[in-house]
Enzyme design. Sequence first.
Site, PDB file in Angstrom:
ATOM      1  N   GLY A  47      -1.385-124.621 -32.033  1.00  0.00           N
ATOM      2  CA  GLY A  47      -1.944-124.233 -33.327  1.00  0.00           C
ATOM      3  C   GLY A  47      -2.821-125.386 -33.796  1.00  0.00           C
ATOM      4  O   GLY A  47      -2.391-126.553 -33.764  1.00  0.00           O
ATOM      5  N   ALA A  48      -4.048-125.039 -34.228  1.00  0.00           N
ATOM      6  CA  ALA A  48      -5.048-126.082 -34.457  1.00  0.00           C
ATOM      7  C   ALA A  48      -4.587-127.202 -35.416  1.00  0.00           C
ATOM      8  O   ALA A  48      -4.647-128.387 -35.055  1.00  0.00           O
ATOM      9  CB  ALA A  48      -6.344-125.441 -34.936  1.00  0.00           C
ATOM     10  N   ARG A  89      -6.671-131.070 -25.284  1.00  0.00           N
ATOM     11  CA  ARG A  89      -7.079-129.658 -25.432  1.00  0.00           C
ATOM     12  C   ARG A  89      -8.452-129.637 -26.107  1.00  0.00           C
ATOM     13  O   ARG A  89      -8.623-130.246 -27.164  1.00  0.00           O
ATOM     14  CB  ARG A  89      -6.062-128.853 -26.255  1.00  0.00           C
ATOM     15  N   ASP A 234      -9.532-121.885 -34.542  1.00  0.00           N
ATOM     16  CA  ASP A 234      -9.446-123.193 -33.875  1.00  0.00           C
ATOM     17  C   ASP A 234     -10.678-124.042 -34.128  1.00  0.00           C
ATOM     18  O   ASP A 234     -10.617-125.274 -34.083  1.00  0.00           O
ATOM     19  CB  ASP A 234      -9.216-123.017 -32.381  1.00  0.00           C
ATOM     20  N   ASN A 244     -11.178-118.540 -31.850  1.00  0.00           N
ATOM     21  CA  ASN A 244      -9.739-118.356 -32.066  1.00  0.00           C
ATOM     22  C   ASN A 244      -9.161-117.804 -30.763  1.00  0.00           C
ATOM     23  O   ASN A 244      -9.890-117.579 -29.780  1.00  0.00           O
ATOM     24  CB  ASN A 244      -9.499-117.407 -33.254  1.00  0.00           C
ATOM     25  N   LYS A 245      -7.870-117.593 -30.766  1.00  0.00           N
ATOM     26  CA  LYS A 245      -7.165-117.144 -29.560  1.00  0.00           C
ATOM     27  C   LYS A 245      -7.874-115.978 -28.868  1.00  0.00           C
ATOM     28  O   LYS A 245      -8.373-115.069 -29.539  1.00  0.00           O
ATOM     29  CB  LYS A 245      -5.735-116.758 -29.975  1.00  0.00           C
TER      30      LYS A 245
HETATM   31  O1  MRU Z   1      -3.469-121.821 -27.808  1.00  0.00           O
HETATM   32  P1  MRU Z   1      -2.889-121.915 -29.200  1.00  0.00           P
HETATM   33  O2  MRU Z   1      -1.586-121.212 -29.350  1.00  0.00           O
HETATM   34  O3  MRU Z   1      -2.870-123.345 -29.707  1.00  0.00           O
HETATM   35  O4  MRU Z   1      -3.946-121.119 -30.087  1.00  0.00           O
HETATM   36  C1  MRU Z   1      -3.700-121.023 -31.456  1.00  0.00           C
HETATM   37  C2  MRU Z   1      -4.607-120.127 -32.160  1.00  0.00           C
HETATM   38  O5  MRU Z   1      -5.550-119.601 -31.616  1.00  0.00           O
HETATM   39  C3  MRU Z   1      -4.357-119.984 -33.626  1.00  0.00           C
HETATM   40  O6  MRU Z   1      -4.744-118.728 -34.068  1.00  0.00           O
HETATM   41  C4  MRU Z   1      -5.186-121.045 -34.365  1.00  0.00           C
HETATM   42  O7  MRU Z   1      -4.927-122.308 -33.859  1.00  0.00           O
HETATM   43  C5  MRU Z   1      -4.926-121.027 -35.803  1.00  0.00           C
HETATM   44  S1  MRU Z   1      -3.437-121.879 -36.199  1.00  0.00           S
HETATM   45  C6  MRU Z   1      -3.309-121.908 -37.865  1.00  0.00           C
END
Ligand code: MRU
Length: 342
Positions: A47-48, A89, A234, A244-245
């Site tokens: 999560g970012a 990352r 992100d 985003n994801k």
């Molecule tokens: O690969 P991840 O689980 O770190 O990806 C997270 C996401 O894409 C979340 O939607 C994003 O970080 C927002 S967290 C508030």
Amino acid sequence: MIAKAIEWLDGKLMILDQSRLPWEQIFIDLDNHHDVVLAIKEMRVRGAPAIGIVAAYGIALGALGIKTANRDDFLVQLNQVMQAFTASRPTAVNLFQAINRMKEAVRGDDVAEIKRALVNEAKQIHQGEITATMQLSQLGAEIVKDGFTVLTHCNAGPLATAGYGTALGVIKAAKEQGREVSVFATETRPLLQGARLTTWELMQAGIPVTLITDSMAGYFMNQDKIDCVIVGADRIAANGDVANKIGTYSLAVLAKESEIPFYVAAPTSTIDISLSSGAGIPIEERNPEEVSHIQGVPIAPEGVRVANPAFDVTPHHYVSAIVTEKGIVREPYSEGLTKIVS
Ligand code: MRU
């Protein structure tokens, strides 16, 4: 209730291992920066905003572990520590914002003084994200009307932010303000953040949640079962393009086709004004096994070719609004986003 997912305990960092949830709640102690880098890469913390916070504490841990009292030697080693985080990352800009803030926090002639300054800066980054997510959730709650069913993707709750949450924060705040709200959570292949984490957090918050596979989203939108989509981010480019994801872009296109508003909730630490558009956002490619296996069990023929981009970019014209702690921004994004980050 979830205990603190990220905690600084004077000289070590304790994190809740997100990769083991919801089956096991295991806290891991991290007392050196190498282990923090690994925890980020292995997505034990993800999560970012959470990645940025943990990287800041990791840099502080790395600094505390440097033995020399010579300022120049110390700075050379500190730079190596920071480099290790830079390579962990690539997509979430919160990581790079945190590293830059830690670089700027290097002040003082004396190594002990610099170490203290770095620990303090990490604590401030952490506190800043807690405050920002709380504020953006209160501000954004107005988009969730009484009786709304919200679709969300991946996990943008307290685990991902070490605070109140972003997308889930907005939903929780709407409920706290007295409105009826329910959620459809996509499972979020390949690593199932929606199935494992979002449902878990919403159930603890007492918010009705229905788990669906990623491929069911269009069906439910077409059935008029979804009132709006809210996701986290992100990295947001200056023109409002949102990384985003993986799978977020497909949801945004489906939402537009179904005339459903598509919102993004993120703290200003997720905005990267240095990039004019999403084309410049680096997309992380992860281990093929995350796709060819589920929880270690193979689901495809051995040796099959696999692609595993972890994020996608949603062009700004699919985004109805971006909710931040400094206000709700709409088109033209370049104007609004530049104003709030400057
Ligand atoms: O690969 P991840 O689980 O770190 O990806 C997270 C996401 O894409 C979340 O939607 C994003 O970080 C927002 S967290 C508030």
